[in-house]
Design a protein around this motif. Structure first.
Motif, short mmCIF file in Angstrom:
data_model
loop_
_atom_site.label_atom_id
_atom_site.label_comp_id
_atom_site.label_asym_id
_atom_site.label_seq_id
_atom_site.Cartn_x
_atom_site.Cartn_y
_atom_site.Cartn_z
N LYS A 270 -8.10 -4.67 6.45
CA LYS A 270 -7.85 -3.42 7.17
C LYS A 270 -7.90 -2.27 6.18
O LYS A 270 -7.34 -2.34 5.08
N SER A 271 -8.57 -1.17 6.58
CA SER A 271 -8.75 -0.03 5.70
C SER A 271 -7.47 0.80 5.64
O SER A 271 -6.81 1.03 6.66
N PHE A 272 -7.12 1.25 4.44
CA PHE A 272 -5.92 2.06 4.28
C PHE A 272 -6.15 3.15 3.24
O PHE A 272 -7.10 3.10 2.45
N GLY A 273 -5.27 4.13 3.27
CA GLY A 273 -5.25 5.18 2.27
C GLY A 273 -3.86 5.33 1.70
O GLY A 273 -2.86 5.15 2.42
N VAL A 274 -3.76 5.63 0.41
CA VAL A 274 -2.48 5.84 -0.26
C VAL A 274 -2.47 7.25 -0.84
O VAL A 274 -3.41 7.64 -1.55
N ARG A 275 -1.45 8.02 -0.53
CA ARG A 275 -1.34 9.35 -1.12
C ARG A 275 -1.31 9.22 -2.64
O ARG A 275 -0.61 8.35 -3.18
N LYS A 276 -2.06 10.04 -3.31
CA LYS A 276 -2.21 9.90 -4.75
C LYS A 276 -0.85 9.97 -5.45
O LYS A 276 -0.07 10.90 -5.24
N GLY A 277 -0.57 8.93 -6.24
CA GLY A 277 0.70 8.84 -6.93
C GLY A 277 1.80 8.16 -6.16
O GLY A 277 2.89 7.95 -6.69
N ASP B 122 11.62 4.99 5.07
CA ASP B 122 11.81 6.37 5.50
C ASP B 122 10.58 7.21 5.19
O ASP B 122 9.66 6.78 4.49
N ARG B 123 10.55 8.45 5.69
CA ARG B 123 9.38 9.31 5.49
C ARG B 123 9.23 9.75 4.04
O ARG B 123 8.13 10.11 3.61
N LYS B 124 10.31 9.75 3.29
CA LYS B 124 10.22 10.13 1.88
C LYS B 124 9.75 8.97 1.00
O LYS B 124 9.61 9.13 -0.20
N GLU B 125 9.52 7.82 1.62
CA GLU B 125 8.96 6.65 0.94
C GLU B 125 9.83 6.18 -0.22
O GLU B 125 9.33 5.80 -1.29
N HIS B 126 11.14 6.16 -0.01
CA HIS B 126 12.04 5.63 -1.03
C HIS B 126 11.89 4.12 -1.15
O HIS B 126 11.65 3.42 -0.16
N VAL B 127 12.06 3.62 -2.35
CA VAL B 127 12.05 2.19 -2.64
C VAL B 127 13.27 1.87 -3.50
O VAL B 127 13.61 2.62 -4.41
N VAL B 128 13.93 0.74 -3.20
CA VAL B 128 15.04 0.27 -4.02
C VAL B 128 14.53 -0.82 -4.95
O VAL B 128 13.93 -1.80 -4.50
N ARG B 129 14.75 -0.64 -6.24
CA ARG B 129 14.43 -1.67 -7.23
C ARG B 129 15.71 -2.40 -7.60
O ARG B 129 16.71 -1.79 -7.98
N VAL B 130 15.68 -3.74 -7.48
CA VAL B 130 16.86 -4.56 -7.77
C VAL B 130 16.51 -5.56 -8.87
O VAL B 130 15.51 -6.28 -8.76
N THR B 131 17.31 -5.58 -9.92
CA THR B 131 17.17 -6.57 -10.99
C THR B 131 18.54 -7.14 -11.31
O THR B 131 19.56 -6.73 -10.71
N ALA B 132 18.60 -8.05 -12.26
CA ALA B 132 19.88 -8.63 -12.68
C ALA B 132 20.77 -7.60 -13.35
O ALA B 132 21.99 -7.83 -13.48
N VAL C 284 17.52 3.62 -6.60
CA VAL C 284 16.65 4.15 -5.54
C VAL C 284 15.57 4.99 -6.20
O VAL C 284 15.87 5.93 -6.95
N LEU C 285 14.31 4.66 -5.94
CA LEU C 285 13.17 5.33 -6.54
C LEU C 285 12.50 6.25 -5.53
O LEU C 285 12.48 5.96 -4.32
N GLY C 286 11.91 7.33 -6.00
CA GLY C 286 11.18 8.25 -5.15
C GLY C 286 9.77 7.77 -4.87
O GLY C 286 9.30 6.77 -5.41
N ALA C 287 9.06 8.55 -4.04
CA ALA C 287 7.71 8.15 -3.62
C ALA C 287 6.73 8.12 -4.77
O ALA C 287 5.74 7.38 -4.73
N ASP C 288 6.96 8.93 -5.81
CA ASP C 288 6.01 9.01 -6.92
C ASP C 288 6.40 8.14 -8.11
O ASP C 288 5.78 8.21 -9.16
N ALA C 289 7.42 7.30 -7.95
CA ALA C 289 7.84 6.43 -9.05
C ALA C 289 6.82 5.31 -9.24
O ALA C 289 6.33 4.72 -8.26
#
Length: 560
Positions: A63-70, A142-152, A157-162
């Motif tokens: 399936k074709s997709f696009g990713v906002r740069k960064g 969410d619309r701000k494209e937050h991502v949670v990174r979990v390690t030991a 919480v990371l932003g969309a451009d992380a």
């Protein structure tokens, strides 16, 4: 830059409007008009906009997709309010004050899909991704494209451009997780989930952690069971909200395999409400969803083009009594048992929703804290024995090491309870126990003559199918203490294989049975069957932390 359309006073309105559009375009794309005709089609302008904002690719399902740069969220080229098509149409209107025609947008999609088709497929993740063995990424949706990174070492919480090593996809069923609170409290969950048993609470916590850790690995089905008035639906809704919230968190049960496949395709976690029975075909399909399944279908509006649907997800179902489950499905389940809520303790739905909004971020933060502790202990887990859901057992053992709980022991015992229900819930195994009271040896065809078919049972094996049936139920019988041995004949002799069946030893001399998930399981309380033997279970806890308990099986007379 926003362009406010104005109606000119002179008679050269068309030329003036064109000049304004060219100025707006030049401000957005400096130098784009050099060496080109001043008249650019709307579709060409749309393609320029798309290329300036997105990079394009092809996912594993082509399936074709696009990713906002960064950024790190894939938007499909067409389909849905957040598709590239819709975003570019909105931006074009914002820049020029004009509405792009359907023809121009169709041409845009065609050009982008052609560009995507030349790319190598890229793996995309739905809701969560496991990077190596020690890093979990969770898309908050969410619309701000937050991502949670979990390690030991903790979570952030990371932003969309992380920069992250994963590309997420979203569907119409992807809802938003809250931004988690630091020092959250997972135990606030019990204000919303009617589960007073500490042991059951520990198992549910383990399941919630496992849904995030076992990305791409089999995760058990959560079975939420209870009488009327035990808040099964709302409890399941809370479990889904902490793993993969959706606009449709609780759904009606599918009535065929294809509907099940499509129902789980767009979500990481899918919950079905109020199951009263699970047909064999749906049971087998649910097992395949847990371990991973692919299907091939005809593409829309084509006769020879095919599309591949691949799914591996987490399932939840609720019910009062779903009847006898196939052993294959039963050993892939964890059981959450709810108790009746007294009238004096009931609360209104509006009150519960308000409290959930307030507690939701803290509960999610507490879950992430437990996830961190579990990841830190996973490398230290070394189980001497593993059940069918081995990866899940390792997660539970890590939780035990991190918190001092006994959740793995509780899981073992619940699986042993499944095995102890074999003779009482599977008609074929009941018939074997009724007819075979001592060591028996013969062919599958001879066994069929001993076990005549029961009226109305369309799944009862024929003489030809008896051999396969014995292979399927053999593990279940062994877990109940039976000896089941197949002796294959020499192929040159053209003789049938011989089977040896022997019931468990007499009381007091029964062997220990290794604890494991097993066979058919009834979620209702069991009545006494006149002809069926009954088994007493004596459970002895394991000698070492993380080791399973020992279960002694003692057959007794039903009249004892």
């Amino acid at each position: 830059m926003t362009i406010e359309p104005q109606v000119p006073d002179d008679t050269n309105s068309h030329d003036s409007a064109q000049e304004r559009d060219e100025l707006a375009w030049e401000s957005q794309f400096p130098g784009a008009s050099q060496g080109r005709s001043s008249k650019r089609s709307v579709s060409q302008q749309l393609v320029d906009l798309a290329r300036s904002d997105f990079t394009f690719g092809l996912d594993q399902n082509e399936k074709s997709f696009g990713v906002r740069k960064g950024h790190h969220t894939a938007h499909y080229v067409s389909g849905g309010a957040r598709s590239v098509r819709q975003q570019i149409a909105k931006k074009f209107n914002h820049l020029t004050g004009k509405v792009a025609s359907q023809t121009a947008l169709t041409e845009l999609v065609s050009v982008l899909e052609f560009e995507c088709a030349e790319k190598e497929p890229t793996k995309t993740y739905l809701r969560g991704a496991r990077i190596g063995s020690g890093e979990i990424l969770i898309d908050l949706g969410d619309r701000k494209e937050h991502v949670v990174r979990v390690t030991a070492d903790g979570w952030e919480v990371l932003g969309a451009d992380a920069p992250i090593d994963a590309l997420f996809r979203r569907t119409k069923l992807t809802g938003s997780l809250p931004v988690p609170e630091r020092s959250g409290d997972l135990d606030l969950l019990w204000k919303h989930v009617n589960m007073p048993s500490i042991a059951d609470q520990q198992v549910l916590k383990g399941w919630l952690v496992a849904t995030h850790i076992l990305q791409g690995l089999p995760c058990p089905i959560l079975a939420v069971l209870g009488e009327q008035g035990t808040a099964k639906t709302s409890s399941a809704r809370c479990a889904v909200a902490l793993t993969d919230p959706s606009p449709a968190p609780i759904r009606r049960p599918p009535n065929d395999v294809n509907k099940l496949l499509h129902a789980v395709h767009g979500s990481r976690v899918t919950a079905f409400d109020n199951l009263s029975s699970i047909p064999k075909s749906i049971s087998d399909a649910m097992c395949r969803v847990v371990t991973g399944e692919s299907d091939v279908d005809r593409s829309l509006y084509s006769d020879d083009d095919l599309r591949v649907i691949s799914v591996q997800g987490v399932l939840v179902f609720t019910g009062i009594d779903v009847g006898a489950l196939n052993g294959d499905l039963a050993e892939r389940c964890v059981w959450a048992n709810l108790e009746v809520i007294p009238p004096t303790a009931r609360r209104s739905e509006s009150e519960l929703q308000e409290e959930w909004k307030k507690d939701y971020p803290s509960i999610f933060g507490g879950l992430l804290d437990l996830l961190v502790q579990t990841l830190a202990q996973l490398p230290n887990v070394n189980l001497p024995e593993r059940p069918r859901m081995a990866d899940f057992a390792e997660v539970l053992a890590a939780i035990d090491l991190a918190t001092g709980s006994k959740v793995l022991e509780r899981y073992w015992r619940s699986q042993e309870a499944v095995a102890s229900d074999i003779v009482e819930t599977d008609d074929f195994l009941i018939a074997i126990a009724e007819k075979i009271r001592s060591r028996w040896t013969g062919t599958a065809k001879q066994l069929h003559s001993v076990l005549p078919a029961r009226d109305g049972d369309k799944y009862w094996p024929t003489a030809r199918g008896m051999n396969g049936k014995l292979k399927r139920v053999g593990p279940d019988l062994r877990k109940a203490g039976w000896t089941v041995v197949e002796t294959k004949a020499d192929p040159a002799s053209k003789r049938a294989a011989m089977w040896t069946l022997e019931p468990p030893p007499a009381p007091g001399s029964g062997p220990q049975v290794a604890p494991s998930a097993g066979a058919s399981h009834s979620t209702a309380s069991h009545g006494t069957r006149n002809a069926a033997p009954v088994e007493l279970l004596r459970v002895t806890p394991g000698n070492q932390p993380g080791s399973p308990p020992t279960v002694e099986v003692h057959p007794i007379s039903p009249t004892s």
